[in-house]
Design a protein around this motif. Structure first.
Motif, PDB file in Angstrom:
ATOM      1  N   ALA A  50      -4.090  -0.781  -3.316  1.00 40.98           N
ATOM      2  CA  ALA A  50      -2.722  -0.981  -3.817  1.00 40.98           C
ATOM      3  C   ALA A  50      -1.740  -0.030  -3.153  1.00 40.98           C
ATOM      4  N   GLY A  51      -0.696  -0.599  -2.567  1.00 42.15           N
ATOM      5  CA  GLY A  51       0.376   0.205  -1.992  1.00 42.15           C
ATOM      6  C   GLY A  51       0.045   0.834  -0.649  1.00 42.15           C
ATOM      7  N   VAL A  52      -1.176   0.660  -0.167  1.00 39.78           N
ATOM      8  CA  VAL A  52      -1.534   1.241   1.137  1.00 39.78           C
ATOM      9  C   VAL A  52      -1.040   0.278   2.210  1.00 39.78           C
ATOM     10  N   ALA A  53      -0.108   0.765   3.037  1.00 37.53           N
ATOM     11  CA  ALA A  53       0.568  -0.129   3.979  1.00 37.53           C
ATOM     12  C   ALA A  53      -0.420  -0.791   4.936  1.00 37.53           C
ATOM     13  N   LYS A  83      -6.955  11.660  -0.903  1.00 35.32           N
ATOM     14  CA  LYS A  83      -5.496  11.742  -0.653  1.00 35.32           C
ATOM     15  C   LYS A  83      -5.064  10.526   0.160  1.00 35.32           C
ATOM     16  N   VAL A  84      -4.451   9.596  -0.547  1.00 35.49           N
ATOM     17  CA  VAL A  84      -4.033   8.338   0.075  1.00 35.49           C
ATOM     18  C   VAL A  84      -2.555   8.136  -0.235  1.00 35.49           C
ATOM     19  N   HIS A  85      -1.764   7.839   0.782  1.00 32.40           N
ATOM     20  CA  HIS A  85      -0.353   7.566   0.552  1.00 32.40           C
ATOM     21  C   HIS A  85      -0.191   6.103   0.123  1.00 32.40           C
ATOM     22  N   ARG A  86       0.423   5.921  -1.029  1.00 33.17           N
ATOM     23  CA  ARG A  86       0.664   4.558  -1.530  1.00 33.17           C
ATOM     24  C   ARG A  86       2.147   4.350  -1.741  1.00 33.17           C
ATOM     25  N   GLU A  87       2.678   3.255  -1.211  1.00 33.04           N
ATOM     26  CA  GLU A  87       4.083   2.879  -1.455  1.00 33.04           C
ATOM     27  C   GLU A  87       4.149   2.330  -2.866  1.00 33.04           C
ATOM     28  N   LYS A  89     -10.172  -2.403   4.598  1.00 34.37           N
ATOM     29  CA  LYS A  89      -9.987  -3.553   3.704  1.00 34.37           C
ATOM     30  C   LYS A  89     -10.713  -4.749   4.290  1.00 34.37           C
ATOM     31  N   THR A  90     -11.818  -5.098   3.684  1.00 39.86           N
ATOM     32  CA  THR A  90     -12.561  -6.289   4.109  1.00 39.86           C
ATOM     33  C   THR A  90     -12.594  -7.266   2.931  1.00 39.86           C
ATOM     34  N   GLU A  91     -13.058  -8.463   3.205  1.00 38.68           N
ATOM     35  CA  GLU A  91     -13.008  -9.481   2.159  1.00 38.68           C
ATOM     36  C   GLU A  91     -13.984  -9.195   1.026  1.00 38.68           C
TER      37      GLU A  91
END
Ligand code: 8X3
Length: 264
Positions: free
Chosen positions: A217-220, A259-263, A196-198
């Motif tokens: 989104a939702g990625v801790a 495959k990404v875990h999202r809260e 995550k960069t600007e």
């Protein structure tokens, strides 16, 4: 002893800027390049004010004549020890059926040809460079870093243009390593996943903040630019006979490109 010199492309933000900070703090003289002069000049001034060695050189890596002039300007330095090919990025996330060929062309030019230009132009200096502190004895110890991506190793829906370009960067790294075997230059490929960069996602989606935000989104804890810079800093400061061929890094929440875990 003169400080070793590291050239970093795409140093105006994100992974490039973080890598410049990291290498400067490690004792390198950093040469910051990017198209946006104001940004790299501000960063160079900040590092210099902190007692580190940094200079800015505005550069478009797709402009071969400009890259050659840049390489010639580096003759003033005692050695060029590290080149970090970081400039690049993604444009669009459209399916193959509707993707814009101009986006693909731009991505190939920046991610692949930009890396080719800098590498060709600096290879003689990198080959001639003196060993940096901590490296083993020997006549020269240059390091080429190619910041590719996990998209250079597998694709995903909507990612064909970017993945094709990053696969190109990966192949460039692999081929160059074969061709330079027996010379004092090593080739390190760093392949980050979700960082995550600007700017990465907002550039990709041309300022559409909703689409950019949806990527994370939702990625801790997506990786940060500092996480990647830390890895690059570690890899380039290994003794010169140690080559980190390829290092893939992802956030713990990402097991593969898709495959990404999202809260929730
Ligand atoms: C960035 C990784 O998944 O956005 O290089 O393609 S991805």
């Amino acid at each position: 002893m003169a400080a070793p010199t590291a050239v970093i492309t795409g140093a105006s933000s994100g992974i490039g800027a973080a890598t410049a900070r990291r290498l400067a703090a490690t004792g390198y003289r950093v040469v910051l390049t990017a198209r946006r002069a104001d940004r790299i000049e501000a960063l160079a001034a900040e590092l210099t004010a902190a007692g580190q060695q940094a200079v800015a050189y505005p550069l478009d890596v797709t402009d071969r004549a400009a890259v050659n002039a840049f390489a010639a300007s580096l003759n003033a330095y005692p050695s060029i020890d590290v080149l970090v090919n970081n400039a690049g990025g993604a444009l669009g996330a459209d399916p193959v059926a509707t993707a814009d060929p101009d986006d693909w062309r731009t991505m190939y030019e920046t991610n692949v040809l930009g890396t080719l230009h800098l590498t060709q132009a600096l290879l003689p200096a990198l080959t001639a460079s003196a060993d940096h502190p901590g490296a083993g004895a020997g006549g020269g110890a240059g390091t080429v870093v190619i910041v590719s991506s996990t998209a250079g190793h597998a694709t995903y829906e909507g990612g064909a243009g970017y993945a094709a370009a990053k696969h190109g960067a990966h192949v460039l790294a692999e081929t160059l390593r074969l061709e330079l075997c027996g010379t004092p230059v090593r080739v390190i490929e760093i392949a980050p996943g979700m960082v995550k960069t600007e700017e990465f996602a907002t550039t990709r989606f041309r300022g559409d903040q909703q689409k950019a935000d949806a990527v994370y989104a939702g990625v801790a804890e997506p990786l940060t630019a500092d996480d990647v810079a830390d890895t690059i800093g570690w890899a380039v400061t290994r003794p010169s006979h140690v080559n980190v061929d390829l290092l893939v890094l992802r956030p713990r929440a990402q097991a593969s490109n898709s495959k990404v875990h999202r809260e929730s």
